[in-house]
Design a protein around this motif. Structure first.
Motif: not given
Length: 128
Positions: A54-61, A84-87, A102-106, A117-123
């Protein structure tokens, strides 16, 4: 039956406080192991060296932003199908559509609570 090995998530955010918050949420979601990256370029190095579920990523970096990272991952390679979860703080619908396109899943908008976050990751991991 052999127990499933723990899942491994790569958490990418230029804010150390946000990385810690996300890592705590993931570790509380069934003991997901976490690795932290400070930006997209750092994440890309981690992805070249290890396997992640799993990848959890911000956009602005700085250096390499989250959208470019998502695009690179989806362009091919061992992690191209990884969820991929964008936060992010980007709350606009255009930003959401772009990330998902672009391909993020949530996509979650900061501030987020651990249970979101937990709910999204479990999904996402349930679908992986």
């Amino acid at each position: 039956m052999t127990p499933c090995p723990p899942r491994h998530a790569l958490v990418v955010d230029d804010s150390s406080a946000m990385r810690r918050q996300l890592c705590r949420a993931l570790q509380g979601a069934g003991g997901i192991r976490t690795t932290e990256a400070v930006d997209g370029a750092d994440a890309w190095r981690h992805l070249a060296a290890a396997r992640f579920d799993l990848l959890v990523t911000d956009i602005n970096m700085p250096v390499l932003d989250g959208l470019k990272l998502v695009s690179l991952i989806r362009s091919g390679g061992a992690h191209r199908a990884m969820p991929i979860l964008v936060v992010t703080t980007e709350a606009g619908e255009v930003d959401r559509r772009r990330a998902l396109g672009l391909g993020a899943n949530d996509y979650l908008v900061k501030p987020v609570q651990a249970h979101q976050v937990v709910e999204a990751v479990r999904r996402l991991l349930g679908a992986a």
